[in-house]
Write a protein that holds these residues in place. Structure first.
Motif, short mmCIF file in Angstrom:
data_model
loop_
_atom_site.label_atom_id
_atom_site.label_comp_id
_atom_site.label_asym_id
_atom_site.label_seq_id
_atom_site.Cartn_x
_atom_site.Cartn_y
_atom_site.Cartn_z
N LEU A 129 0.77 -0.91 0.00
CA LEU A 129 0.13 0.15 -0.06
C LEU A 129 0.86 0.87 0.03
CD1 LEU A 129 -2.94 1.30 0.23
CD2 LEU A 129 -2.19 1.04 2.53
N ASP A 130 1.17 2.51 -1.14
CA ASP A 130 1.58 3.28 -1.01
C ASP A 130 0.67 4.39 -0.28
OD1 ASP A 130 2.74 6.09 -1.35
OD2 ASP A 130 3.18 5.06 -4.23
N LEU A 131 1.27 4.40 0.63
CA LEU A 131 1.07 5.47 2.25
C LEU A 131 1.19 6.82 1.13
CD1 LEU A 131 2.40 4.41 4.95
CD2 LEU A 131 0.02 3.95 3.88
N TYR A 132 1.65 7.58 0.23
CA TYR A 132 1.67 8.38 0.11
C TYR A 132 1.19 8.75 -0.77
CZ TYR A 132 3.83 12.60 -2.44
OH TYR A 132 3.83 14.19 -2.45
N ASP A 133 0.48 7.97 -1.68
CA ASP A 133 0.29 8.18 -2.61
C ASP A 133 -1.20 8.13 -2.31
OD1 ASP A 133 0.29 8.10 -5.80
OD2 ASP A 133 -0.79 6.31 -5.31
N GLU A 134 -1.48 7.43 -1.95
CA GLU A 134 -3.05 7.48 -0.85
C GLU A 134 -3.48 8.84 -0.72
OE1 GLU A 134 -5.79 5.73 -1.59
OE2 GLU A 134 -4.46 4.21 -2.70
N TYR A 135 -2.14 9.32 -0.02
CA TYR A 135 -2.48 11.07 0.62
C TYR A 135 -2.29 12.14 -0.50
CZ TYR A 135 0.61 14.91 2.46
OH TYR A 135 1.41 16.39 2.04
N LYS A 136 -1.34 12.03 -1.24
CA LYS A 136 -1.55 13.29 -2.18
C LYS A 136 -3.30 12.90 -2.93
CE LYS A 136 1.26 14.09 -6.17
NZ LYS A 136 2.10 13.15 -7.53
N LYS A 137 -3.72 11.87 -3.82
CA LYS A 137 -5.10 11.58 -4.22
C LYS A 137 -5.60 12.60 -3.34
CE LYS A 137 -4.75 7.41 -4.90
NZ LYS A 137 -5.29 5.96 -5.61
N VAL A 166 -5.17 -9.32 12.21
CA VAL A 166 -5.14 -8.97 11.25
C VAL A 166 -4.38 -8.99 10.24
CG1 VAL A 166 -6.28 -8.33 9.88
CG2 VAL A 166 -7.78 -8.51 11.67
N LEU A 167 -3.06 -7.99 10.76
CA LEU A 167 -1.96 -7.90 9.88
C LEU A 167 -0.62 -7.97 10.19
CD1 LEU A 167 -3.30 -5.03 8.67
CD2 LEU A 167 -3.20 -6.40 7.27
N ASN A 168 -0.06 -8.43 9.39
CA ASN A 168 1.39 -8.23 9.95
C ASN A 168 2.48 -7.26 9.26
OD1 ASN A 168 4.17 -9.31 10.99
ND2 ASN A 168 4.42 -10.13 9.19
N ILE A 169 2.52 -6.29 9.40
CA ILE A 169 3.14 -5.14 8.75
C ILE A 169 4.56 -5.47 8.22
CG2 ILE A 169 4.30 -2.66 8.01
CD1 ILE A 169 0.96 -2.07 9.46
N THR A 170 5.45 -5.81 7.21
CA THR A 170 7.20 -6.19 7.45
C THR A 170 7.52 -5.00 7.10
OG1 THR A 170 6.81 -6.32 4.99
CG2 THR A 170 5.86 -9.10 6.39
N SER A 171 7.37 -3.75 6.48
CA SER A 171 8.25 -2.89 7.22
C SER A 171 7.86 -1.28 6.11
CB SER A 171 9.60 -3.50 5.05
OG SER A 171 8.53 -3.56 4.25
N ILE A 172 7.85 -0.59 5.67
CA ILE A 172 7.36 0.81 5.29
C ILE A 172 8.90 1.73 4.50
CG2 ILE A 172 6.41 3.07 5.51
CD1 ILE A 172 5.17 1.87 8.32
N ASN A 173 9.53 1.36 3.57
CA ASN A 173 9.81 2.04 2.58
C ASN A 173 10.13 3.36 2.60
OD1 ASN A 173 9.36 2.65 0.46
ND2 ASN A 173 9.59 1.96 -1.03
N ALA A 174 11.43 4.76 2.60
CA ALA A 174 11.39 5.48 2.60
C ALA A 174 10.65 6.83 1.91
CB ALA A 174 12.88 6.08 2.22
N SER A 175 9.71 5.48 0.88
CA SER A 175 9.10 6.16 -0.09
C SER A 175 7.51 6.21 0.53
CB SER A 175 9.34 6.38 -1.70
OG SER A 175 10.00 6.57 -2.28
N GLY A 176 7.15 5.66 1.97
CA GLY A 176 5.94 5.00 1.94
C GLY A 176 4.97 4.28 1.46
#
Length: 199
Positions: free
Chosen positions: A122-130, A166-176
């Motif tokens: 899931l691209d967190l930055y892209d969702e925020y920008k949209k 429900v979820l297992n978050i494995t990583s968030i990269n520097a670009s979100g």
């Protein structure tokens, strides 16, 4: 007498033609940078630029402020920029001293957790920008979109809470971009909180 006037005009034209014309203004420099309209330099590298200082009420009273107009807001203790229009100003803090103004919650977004799956993104930055760039409803007279940070690397990304059943978050990269696994189908009351921090 006529010869004198002609001579004066010839000299004046020659001086104008020989004078260099600059499209930039330099303060403490005779060679302002070509990309700048105004180049201010400190001779001893020990001085800065002081913007007009005013309260929030005084700032909001500016009639038809230019897009991009900068002032120092003494109440909010920040450099404030009009990111809206002249007719509908939207003042945003560019550099706030108060650390509480440097974080904000991501807009609500649906994450498909209806089936078990691995290595989802899931691209967190892209969702925020949209959502900030094209909101679904806008009040009368407001700009069509909200200002947003132009690059995903302008922000840090945090998940402050999520349903670990429900979820297992494995990583968030520097670009979100968040990578996660859905370990079981979500119930209606499963939520995740994402916070952005300004670098």
């Amino acid at each position: 007498m006529i010869l004198g006037k002609r001579f004066f005009y010839i000299i004046a034209v020659m001086l104008l033609c020989s004078s260099p014309l600059y499209s930039q203004v330099g303060i403490n420099t005779i060679t302002p940078h070509a990309s700048s309209a105004l180049d201010v330099q400190s001779p001893g590298n020990n001085q800065g630029v002081l913007l007009p200082r005013m309260t929030t009420i005084q700032k909001n009273a500016i009639v038809n402020p230019a897009v991009g107009l900068l002032v120092y807001d003494t109440d909010r203790k920040c450099i404030s920029q009009n990111a809206g229009t002249s007719a509908s100003p939207l003042w945003v803090c560019l550099m706030a001293l108060d650390t509480h103004t440097k974080t904000f919650y991501m807009p609500s977004v649906a994450v498909d957790a209806s089936v078990v799956a691995t290595n989802q993104t899931l691209d967190l930055y892209d969702e925020y920008k949209k959502q900030f760039g094209t909101p679904t409803a806008v009040s009368t007279g407001a700009p069509a979109g909200l200002p947003y940070f132009p690059s995903p690397t302008d922000l840090y990304y945090y998940v402050t809470q999520y349903d670990t059943s429900v979820l297992n978050i494995t990583s968030i990269n520097a670009s979100g971009v968040m990578t996660y696994d859905v370990i079981q189908a979500a119930a209606y009351d499963s939520f995740m909180n994402v916070v952005f921090a300004v670098k």
